[in-house]
Design a protein around this motif. Structure first.
Motif, short mmCIF file in Angstrom:
data_model
loop_
_atom_site.label_atom_id
_atom_site.label_comp_id
_atom_site.label_asym_id
_atom_site.label_seq_id
_atom_site.Cartn_x
_atom_site.Cartn_y
_atom_site.Cartn_z
N VAL A 183 -28.79 -18.04 15.95
CA VAL A 183 -29.42 -18.41 14.68
C VAL A 183 -30.48 -17.38 14.32
O VAL A 183 -31.29 -17.00 15.17
CB VAL A 183 -30.05 -19.82 14.78
CG1 VAL A 183 -31.06 -20.04 13.68
CG2 VAL A 183 -28.97 -20.89 14.73
N THR A 184 -30.46 -16.91 13.10
CA THR A 184 -31.45 -15.91 12.70
C THR A 184 -31.67 -15.96 11.19
O THR A 184 -30.85 -16.50 10.46
CB THR A 184 -31.00 -14.48 13.11
OG1 THR A 184 -31.96 -13.53 12.65
CG2 THR A 184 -29.65 -14.13 12.50
N HIS A 185 -32.80 -15.41 10.74
CA HIS A 185 -32.98 -15.26 9.30
C HIS A 185 -32.97 -13.77 8.93
O HIS A 185 -33.31 -13.40 7.83
CB HIS A 185 -34.26 -15.95 8.81
CG HIS A 185 -35.49 -15.48 9.50
ND1 HIS A 185 -36.34 -16.31 10.17
CD2 HIS A 185 -36.02 -14.25 9.64
CE1 HIS A 185 -37.32 -15.62 10.69
NE2 HIS A 185 -37.15 -14.36 10.38
N SER A 186 -32.57 -12.95 9.92
CA SER A 186 -32.55 -11.51 9.68
C SER A 186 -31.12 -11.03 9.45
O SER A 186 -30.25 -11.15 10.31
CB SER A 186 -33.17 -10.78 10.87
OG SER A 186 -32.75 -9.44 10.88
N VAL A 187 -30.88 -10.48 8.26
CA VAL A 187 -29.56 -9.94 7.92
C VAL A 187 -29.18 -8.83 8.89
O VAL A 187 -28.07 -8.79 9.43
CB VAL A 187 -29.59 -9.39 6.47
CG1 VAL A 187 -28.35 -8.57 6.20
CG2 VAL A 187 -29.73 -10.53 5.48
N PHE A 188 -30.13 -7.94 9.17
CA PHE A 188 -29.86 -6.77 10.02
C PHE A 188 -29.46 -7.18 11.43
O PHE A 188 -28.54 -6.65 12.02
CB PHE A 188 -31.08 -5.86 10.04
CG PHE A 188 -31.57 -5.52 8.67
CD1 PHE A 188 -30.84 -4.61 7.88
CD2 PHE A 188 -32.70 -6.10 8.13
CE1 PHE A 188 -31.26 -4.31 6.60
CE2 PHE A 188 -33.12 -5.80 6.85
CZ PHE A 188 -32.40 -4.91 6.08
N GLU A 189 -30.17 -8.17 11.94
CA GLU A 189 -29.90 -8.65 13.28
C GLU A 189 -28.51 -9.27 13.34
O GLU A 189 -27.73 -9.02 14.26
CB GLU A 189 -30.97 -9.68 13.68
CG GLU A 189 -31.11 -9.90 15.16
CD GLU A 189 -32.32 -10.76 15.46
OE1 GLU A 189 -33.09 -10.39 16.35
OE2 GLU A 189 -32.52 -11.81 14.80
N LEU A 232 -22.24 -3.19 5.44
CA LEU A 232 -22.10 -4.58 5.88
C LEU A 232 -23.39 -5.38 5.64
O LEU A 232 -23.36 -6.54 5.26
CB LEU A 232 -21.72 -4.63 7.36
CG LEU A 232 -20.26 -4.24 7.66
CD1 LEU A 232 -20.07 -3.92 9.13
CD2 LEU A 232 -19.32 -5.34 7.22
N CYS A 233 -24.52 -4.70 5.85
CA CYS A 233 -25.80 -5.36 5.61
C CYS A 233 -25.96 -5.72 4.14
O CYS A 233 -26.45 -6.78 3.79
CB CYS A 233 -26.97 -4.48 6.05
SG CYS A 233 -27.19 -4.43 7.84
N GLY A 238 -26.04 -9.83 0.05
CA GLY A 238 -25.50 -10.43 -1.16
C GLY A 238 -25.16 -11.89 -0.95
O GLY A 238 -25.52 -12.76 -1.76
N ARG A 239 -24.50 -12.17 0.18
CA ARG A 239 -24.13 -13.55 0.49
C ARG A 239 -25.37 -14.43 0.66
O ARG A 239 -25.40 -15.57 0.20
CB ARG A 239 -23.31 -13.61 1.79
CG ARG A 239 -21.96 -12.95 1.68
CD ARG A 239 -21.02 -13.75 0.76
NE ARG A 239 -19.70 -13.17 0.73
CZ ARG A 239 -18.74 -13.48 1.61
NH1 ARG A 239 -18.98 -14.36 2.56
NH2 ARG A 239 -17.56 -12.91 1.53
#
Lengths: 251, 258
Positions: A183-189, A232-233, A238-239
């Motif tokens: 679970v994360t709130h970081s797109v990059f991660e 991809l990021c 965008g999503r």
């Protein structure tokens, strides 16, 4: 066949707050799945439901092959401050009645796997934030779980430590191939780590879309700076933006 | 570290010197205010009488403290295991705590036929509450995620208590113990004052009363010195115990040398 299937699960807390609203998600055996969403979207609740720490208000969580051994890594290291690193990692084995000799050996091995050989006798307060998180991961992996649930485990760490832990986590995953739900709130991660990203929206919390990350493993620093990764990021961002727009519409 | 010891000692010696000087210069008679040297001499001269009294008071204090630890911790554990037990009994523990010991001591002395026993009950009543309330607080202050972890690995209540709640409560318990150590001594002395008028007890408080009647003020001071010294010794011992138990892991004991 899936390892676990979350089917239309809702969760309303005693105080009336609805954390999840008919969220559905399939998790395959051995995959690395990230759950990405804004804070307050019920990501953590979803994880706790899968772990069985709290029951769903509606819907079911199905285990086609039976509920496996699972490990849980919290946002904080959540170590017992009075116990040494070794004793902390030993805990799950101790609670299962494994004999002292065996559990010490297995705990020491698990500490070795997260790069903490030599720190067995250290107390948590003598370790850095990143090292504490490593102990926490070793503790979750010491029982050899089929499923590892991680609730924003690196969110409180600095960027450098975080990157190193991400790489090391992937290495551990490739070696033992447990199923990972991160679970994360970081797109990059989420893009760096996972094979698939489930994007969640907030209020009500539900799984809005899924996104495959087809990049091959091992993923190294080189992947993290590649054009593929950036693209991809952008896609995942965008999503996530869509998910947050849904939230605005609902509110 | 040295400053922590040297500063109060120098200050104390200075005060004693001023006291001695004032008494000499103003020629204050010993039955009003004895000089420190007179008190010290009385302490030595009356040692044969004061030492057994000190022992009696200390014995009651330590027994009361031990009883307070046993009952306080057991009750706290019981309360933490059952919400209903806690809801039913905790208000009464508070009532016991807020009722002045001087007011109920005569009743306890009348009920318990044995003087020693009544003194013990009084001192225990005063001492047990800090241990109870602190230990309850500690048992409850467990990291919620650690509790979830124990649940995840199927640890029952009992093993959660042994491996998680009790160690987590240790710093709180030790804090309560330090307060209770002093209170047990106060309880013992107060109870002796109340019971001592009956003429049976021979603790330090009774010696103070007796010396007061006989206007032997230096002996009063000598007994007072012994009570204070006993209180300080108890506090230091409990602090040392706390330090030894917590020095590896608890913030309160880290970077602090006794």
């Amino acid at each position: 066949m899936h390892l676990v299937a979350v089917r239309g699960v809702s969760k309303v807390f005693a105080n009336g707050i609805q954390a999840l609203d008919s969220a559905s998600l399939d998790i395959g055996q051995g995959e690395f799945l990230s759950v990405l969403g804004p804070s307050g979207c019920g990501k953590s609740t979803l994880l706790r439901l899968i772990a069985g720490l709290t029951p769903p208000s509606a819907g079911t969580i199905e285990w086609p092959k039976g509920k496996p051994d699972l490990g849980f890594v919290f946002q904080e290291p959540t170590l017992m401050p009075w116990a040494t690193a070794l004793a902390n990692v030993e805990l799950p084995l101790k609670l299962r009645g494994v004999a002292r000799h065996e559990r010490e050996a297995r705990a020491a091995e698990a500490l070795g796997h997260v790069g903490l050989a030599g720190f067995e006798r250290s107390h948590p307060r003598e370790l850095s934030g990143g090292m504490k998180m490593r102990v926490s991961i070793a503790r979750a992996l010491v029982t050899g779980p089929k499923l590892l649930l991680m609730d924003e485990p690196f969110a409180a760490l600095d960027e450098i430590t975080r990157r190193r832990l991400n790489t090391d986590l992937l290495e551990l995953w490739q070696r033992t191939r447990f199923t990972a739900v991160f679970v994360t709130h970081s797109v990059f991660e989420s893009v760096f780590l996972s094979q698939r990203i489930a994007v969640m929206s907030a209020r009500p919390g539900r799984v809005l879309s899924e996104l495959a990350i087809p990049a091959p493993y091992p993923r190294t620093e080189a992947f993290g700076t590649s054009a593929d990764y950036a693209a991809l990021c952008r896609l995942a961002s965008g999503r996530l933006a869509e998910a947050m727009a849904t939230e605005g519409a609902a509110a | 570290m040295s400053a922590r010891i040297v500063a109060p000692v120098v200050m104390g010696l200075l005060m004693l010197a001023v006291w001695e000087a004032v008494v000499r210069v103003a020629e204050i008679p010993p039955y009003v205010l004895p000089s420190p040297l007179v008190v010290a001499r009385t302490l030595v001269d009356d040692w044969g009488m004061l030492a057994p009294a000190l022992w009696v008071t200390l014995k009651i204090t330590l027994e009361a403290l031990a009883a307070a630890v046993i009952v306080g911790v057991l009750l706290a554990v019981l309360f933490s295991l059952s919400r209903w037990v806690e809801l039913s009994f905790f208000p009464y523990a508070i009532i016991l705590q807020v009722t002045p010991i001087v007011a109920i001591a005569p009743l306890i002395i009348a009920w318990a036929n044995d003087v020693d026993l009544s003194l013990l009950i009084c001192a225990w009543l005063v001492a047990f509450f800090p241990i109870l309330s602190n230990t309850i607080l500690g048992l409850r202050s467990v990291d919620h995620n650690l509790l979830a972890l124990f649940e995840l690995y199927g640890a029952g209540r009992w093993r959660t208590l042994i491996h998680l709640r009790l160690p987590a409560a240790l710093p709180y318990f030790l804090g309560g113990l330090r307060i209770s150590g002093g209170l047990a001594l106060i309880g013992a002395v107060v109870a002796e004052f109340v019971a001592g008028t009956g003429g049976n007890a021979s603790g330090l408080a009774y010696r103070i009363l007796e010396a007061g009647y006989q206007l032997r003020i230096p002996r009063m001071f000598a007994a007072l010195v012994l009570i204070s010294a006993a209180g300080i010794a108890i506090y230091l011992l409990l602090s040392l115990l706390s330090h030894l138990l917590l020095r590896r892991w608890h913030e309160s004991a880290i970077g602090e040398d006794l």
